[in-house]
Write an enzyme that holds these catalytic residues in place. Structure first.
Site, PDB file in Angstrom:
ATOM      1  CB  ALA A   1      55.937  48.902 -25.697  1.00  0.00           C
TER       2      ALA A   1
ATOM      3  CG  ASP B   1      52.664  37.561 -26.636  1.00  0.00           C
ATOM      4  OD1 ASP B   1      51.499  37.749 -26.256  1.00  0.00           O
ATOM      5  OD2 ASP B   1      53.666  37.819 -25.949  1.00  0.00           O
TER       6      ASP B   1
ATOM      7  CB  SER C   1      53.854  40.771 -29.390  1.00  0.00           C
ATOM      8  OG  SER C   1      53.234  40.162 -28.328  1.00  0.00           O
TER       9      SER C   1
ATOM     10  CE1 TYR D   1      54.292  36.294 -18.790  1.00  0.00           C
ATOM     11  CE2 TYR D   1      55.795  34.428 -18.833  1.00  0.00           C
ATOM     12  CZ  TYR D   1      54.636  35.039 -19.259  1.00  0.00           C
ATOM     13  OH  TYR D   1      53.821  34.400 -20.151  1.00  0.00           O
TER      14      TYR D   1
ATOM     15  CB  SER E   1      59.716  38.777 -28.418  1.00  0.00           C
ATOM     16  OG  SER E   1      59.962  39.735 -27.458  1.00  0.00           O
TER      17      SER E   1
ATOM     18  CD  GLU F   1      47.306  40.833 -20.788  1.00  0.00           C
ATOM     19  OE1 GLU F   1      47.900  40.016 -21.513  1.00  0.00           O
ATOM     20  OE2 GLU F   1      46.738  41.850 -21.226  1.00  0.00           O
ATOM     21  CG  HIS F   2      49.634  37.476 -16.425  1.00  0.00           C
ATOM     22  ND1 HIS F   2      50.941  37.047 -16.513  1.00  0.00           N
ATOM     23  CD2 HIS F   2      49.687  38.826 -16.517  1.00  0.00           C
ATOM     24  CE1 HIS F   2      51.750  38.101 -16.624  1.00  0.00           C
ATOM     25  NE2 HIS F   2      51.003  39.200 -16.643  1.00  0.00           N
ATOM     26  CB  THR F   3      44.179  33.599 -19.133  1.00  0.00           C
ATOM     27  OG1 THR F   3      44.310  34.432 -20.289  1.00  0.00           O
ATOM     28  CG2 THR F   3      43.366  34.331 -18.082  1.00  0.00           C
TER      29      THR F   3
END
Ligand code: GLA
Length: 387
Positions: A124, A173, A127, A223, A129, A35-37
């Site tokens: 949530a 995503d 993804s 973010y 989007s 995550e966040h990588t």
């Protein structure tokens, strides 16, 4: 998803029931670890889901594209000469952003009637989007004969979100949604876009997604702030090392030079990224050799790092994870997606599943006053035209 109702709704809005529209689907995704990588050139391990976004589309001779959604109130007719205009953060900016990218690739826009229907909860962290972006790109690539590959569809969908919607997201995503494969998760190097589909052998375990039902929007979350803190860390390190991104460092290398990052918050963010990459590598190995409890332990470590070092969890996500960890049958539990609300993902022994959901629902409500929702999805859906 009630497909007949969807076709009926289309005919009700646009008329001419005899001229059948074409139907396309793109999944949502859940990130298992990493995550966040992605925007730091690192590793991720997401899986596509059997729920997602459906799109009905029919070409017309008119000089406009009509957008409607079963889920959203806002609808619009956009002239072919006005496709570049944004609409104050309305949902149609996602498909319009994709259309903008397709036009930049040389495709010629034509009149169309479009209806969307999605069964991913919005905001949530699953993804919704990327799903609407990829289904739009998939459908229009087919109708407008673009001959664009799925990897390119992922890339242009991310650009649409960065440039048109204004969210500075990474590639995870859109890639996970576009490249989804049955029963698999996608192990992706976000720097090179090399990837491998890994069969998810969960044995006697199931994956459970728990929604905090605390809404968040990426555009008004922290973010972009986290991204820029990572950039600050990188530029401090680049004073002594030639580095393309934070993920080029191993954990040992990071330990040697981390004191060069002057801002304490930036140092913490970088530490998360570098250790998270190493957890993804170990997690992929663990899943391939069927070591579910090891995989779960790495998920737990990932969450703790997102809570303490990256600081993107918040009390609802932390409560769901803490309460899950008290329950029998849990292999591991962590937040998934951007954080700041949204969902957790847990791996739970199948014979304890009902008890797990029942207890977690009760204990989360007692602590937060919120009703959580639970999904036990099929993993690895493929984006496609449904005929
Ligand atoms: C969001 C973004 C992704 C990724 C995750 C965090 O889902 O769209 O690109 O950065 O957050 O891992």
């Amino acid at each position: 998803m009630d497909i007949n109702f969807f076709y009926e709704k289309f005919a009700e809005i646009y008329g001419d029931a005899d001229k059948r529209p074409r139907l396309f689907f793109a999944p949502g995704r859940v990130n298992l670890i990493g995550e966040h990588t992605d925007y730091n050139g690192g590793y991720v391990f997401p899986a596509s889901l059997n729920f997602g976004t459906y799109m009905l589309i029919r070409e017309t001779d008119k000089t406009l594209i009509s957008f409607n959604s079963v889920n959203m109130k806002f609808s619009a007719d956009v002239g072919l000469d006005k496709l570049k205009e944004t609409h104050d953060g309305e949902w149609i900016d996602y498909p319009l952003g994709v259309i903008d990218q397709l036009i930049q690739k040389g495709l010629v826009a034509r009149g169309a009637e479009i209806l969307f229907s999605g069964n991913i909860p919005n905001g949530a962290g699953l993804s919704s989007s990327a799903s609407i972006e990829v289904v739009t790109a998939l459908a229009l690539n087919s109708l407008w004969k673009g001959n664009i590959s799925l990897v390119e569809i992922a890339k242009l969908s991310q650009k649409a979100e960065n440039e048109f919607v204004g969210v500075n997201c990474g590639i995870m995503d859109q890639f996970a949604v576009a490249m989804g494969e049955k029963d698999s998760a996608t192990f992706l190097n976000c720097d090179t876009l090399e990837y491998k589909q890994v069969k998810l052998q969960l044995k006697d375990h199931k994956l459970v997604i728990s929604n905090t039902n605390k809404k968040r929007k990426l555009s008004d979350s922290k973010y972009n702030e986290r991204r820029s803190e990572c950039e600050t860390a990188l530029s401090d390190l680049q004073k002594v090392r030639k580095l393309p991104n934070l993920s080029a460092l191993t954990t040992d290398e990071f330990e040697e030079i981390k004191s060069l990052i002057s801002m304490p918050a930036a140092r913490k963010r970088a530490e998360h990224v570098i250790y998270e990459n190493s957890r993804v590598l170990k997690a992929v190995e663990a899943i391939q050799s069927g070591e579910i409890s090891k995989f779960g332990k790495l998920m737990n470590e990932s969450h703790d790092s997102l809570r303490d070092l990256y600081e993107v969890t918040g009390s609802e996500l932390d409560t769901l994870v803490e309460e899950a960890r008290k329950l029998e049958g849990l292999a591991g539990s962590r937040m998934t997606g951007a954080g700041f609300g949204g969902c957790t993902v847990s791996i739970v022994r199948e014979n304890m599943l009902d008890n797990f959901i029942e207890q977690l629902e009760k204990n989360y409500k007692a602590k937060t006053g919120l009703e959580a929702s639970f999904y036990v999805p099929e993993l690895g859906a493929v984006p496609s035209e449904i005929k």
